[in-house]
Write an enzyme that holds these catalytic residues in place. Structure first.
Site, PDB file in Angstrom:
ATOM      1  N   SER A 189      -5.139 -33.299  16.370  1.00 29.66           N
ATOM      2  CA  SER A 189      -4.516 -32.769  17.643  1.00 29.66           C
ATOM      3  C   SER A 189      -5.249 -33.065  18.953  1.00 29.66           C
ATOM      4  O   SER A 189      -4.575 -34.728  18.582  1.00 29.66           O
ATOM      5  CB  SER A 189      -4.639 -31.500  17.447  1.00 29.66           C
ATOM      6  OG  SER A 189      -4.086 -30.509  18.134  1.00 29.66           O
ATOM      7  N   ASP A 305       4.388 -26.531  10.911  1.00 33.54           N
ATOM      8  CA  ASP A 305       3.429 -26.695  12.427  1.00 33.54           C
ATOM      9  C   ASP A 305       4.222 -26.295  13.469  1.00 33.54           C
ATOM     10  O   ASP A 305       5.024 -26.692  13.933  1.00 33.54           O
ATOM     11  CB  ASP A 305       3.083 -28.005  12.502  1.00 33.54           C
ATOM     12  CG  ASP A 305       1.849 -27.953  13.549  1.00 33.54           C
ATOM     13  OD1 ASP A 305       1.676 -27.593  14.609  1.00 33.54           O
ATOM     14  OD2 ASP A 305       1.449 -28.705  13.431  1.00 33.54           O
ATOM     15  N   HIS A 332      -0.594 -26.294  10.800  1.00 34.69           N
ATOM     16  CA  HIS A 332      -0.929 -27.934  11.678  1.00 34.69           C
ATOM     17  C   HIS A 332      -2.364 -28.110  11.253  1.00 34.69           C
ATOM     18  O   HIS A 332      -2.843 -29.171  11.632  1.00 34.69           O
ATOM     19  CB  HIS A 332      -1.736 -26.797  13.370  1.00 34.69           C
ATOM     20  CG  HIS A 332      -1.399 -27.807  14.315  1.00 34.69           C
ATOM     21  ND1 HIS A 332      -0.908 -28.576  14.871  1.00 34.69           N
ATOM     22  CD2 HIS A 332      -3.203 -27.332  15.308  1.00 34.69           C
ATOM     23  CE1 HIS A 332      -2.305 -29.291  15.959  1.00 34.69           C
ATOM     24  NE2 HIS A 332      -3.354 -28.833  15.979  1.00 34.69           N
TER      25      HIS A 332
END
Length: 365
Positions: A189, A305, A332
């Site tokens: 991320s 995601d 995610h």
């Protein structure tokens, strides 16, 4: 880059690292958890795992693990008593000492690359537990920091401590301390942006990069009129709602995920989350910046995601010269939801022969 750090007397020295509160992980004889004052007022907790001693490699323990890819929860042990149990960060033993590193902080003798894992907003080093265990068994040296304000790192009160420029400088100093001739960067991320920055600034030392749920090749800027624009004291009041909302969107099926994993996935204070979300300002990181990368890059994307769109990942492939993508049936938090698939994808990519590299045309903008 010259790193100037202070000792106990206040004098500055090059590469002088203050180790305080060294952690002896419970149930493990491997790895150090070091609280390093990486820059003045910025103490970063770093999990540093060094390769197994030569006697464990020579007795065939790791060759057997590598050939079987065992998924057993029983930690293997060699005849010398070494165990590959997961590192648990829940006991701190105060051990103040000053260590002068004229060169690198790393002293392990393995010829394998050093692997750096960098988490995203709200996470911690604990999110990489499956990867640390796997690549420890593969005899890699591993460096896993808690970003400032996360995990066991310090949490300064001033908001400017959490800007992208400040956090990326922390990671550059950390990299310079532990890097060897060959280094692998793995980010999740927001942590992917720090990996891109490191790969750009230290291109001669970074051999490969893995970006998990990292998004597209765009500049970063705080989003207007979002929940994290609210004052920190209001965020504190509604934080349980924010965390629950994150968990529902971050995992493909939250009901199937361990409670501890869900708790660790977004576990920073409201004031830190507020500063982090509003500090994501990186105008330099546009498509041209990404296009200049000359390091092989693997993208790992969870098909479910809800934060990152697959179009963003395809844009990365079109922008970066040597970039490819692998998808995993997950959300995610891919490395927690599908650890075995992620570990093997990373392992295969690290060990890929240079002749197998994907080379695309260099884009022009």
């Amino acid at each position: 880059m010259q790193t100037m750090l202070q000792d106990e007397s206040g004098h500055k020295h090059e590469h002088l690292w203050r180790r305080k509160n060294q952690v002896n992980p419970v149930g493990s004889v491997h790895g150090d958890i070091l609280n390093i004052e990486i820059r003045e007022g910025r103490k970063i907790m770093v999990q540093h795992v060094t390769p197994e001693p030569d006697h464990c490699v020579s007795n065939g323990l790791f060759q057997a693990i590598k050939s079987t890819k065992s998924k057993s929860n029983i930690p293997p042990k060699c005849s010398y008593g070494c165990s590959s149990e997961n590192i648990v960060i829940d006991q701190i033993v105060t051990d103040s000492q000053t260590v002068n590193h004229a060169g690198n902080a790393s002293s392990a003798s393995s010829t394998n690359p050093v692997i750096f894992f960098i988490h995203g907003v709200g996470g911690s080093a604990k999110l990489w537990k499956h990867q640390v265990e796997y690549f420890y068994q593969e005899n890699y040296e591993i460096v896993v920091p808690d970003l400032l304000g996360h995990g066991l790192s310090s949490a300064p009160k001033h908001k400017k401590a959490y800007t992208f420029s400040e956090l990326s400088e922390d990671m550059l100093v950390l990299f310079d301390a532990f890097a060897k001739e060959e280094n692998i960067l793995i980010g999740h991320s927001y942590g992917s942006s720090f990996c891109v920055k490191l790969a750009h600034e230290r291109s001669n030392q970074v051999s490969k990069v893995i970006l998990i749920s990292g998004g597209g090749p765009q500049s970063l800027k705080p989003q207007p009129c979002q929940i994290f624009c609210l004052p920190a004291f209001i965020l504190s009041c509604i934080k349980p709602m924010i965390v629950n909302g994150f968990i529902k969107r971050a995992f493909k099926d939250p009901s199937q995920q361990a409670k501890l994993d869900k708790n660790n996935s977004f576990n920073a204070s409201a004031s830190v989350l507020h500063a982090m979300m509003n500090g994501q300002d990186w105008a330099e990181g546009d498509r041209n910046y990404h296009a200049a990368l000359n390091t092989p890059i693997l993208l790992i994307y969870g098909t479910q995601d809800q934060f990152i769109g697959i179009d963003e990942e395809h844009e990365m492939i079109e922008t970066i010269c040597d970039c490819r993508m692998k998808t995993v049936e997950a959300g995610h938090m891919v490395m927690l939801e599908a650890p075995y698939e992620v570990n093997e994808l990373i392992d295969d990519f690290i060990n890929q022969h240079p002749s197998e590299r994907v080379v695309q045309r260099v884009p022009t903008f």
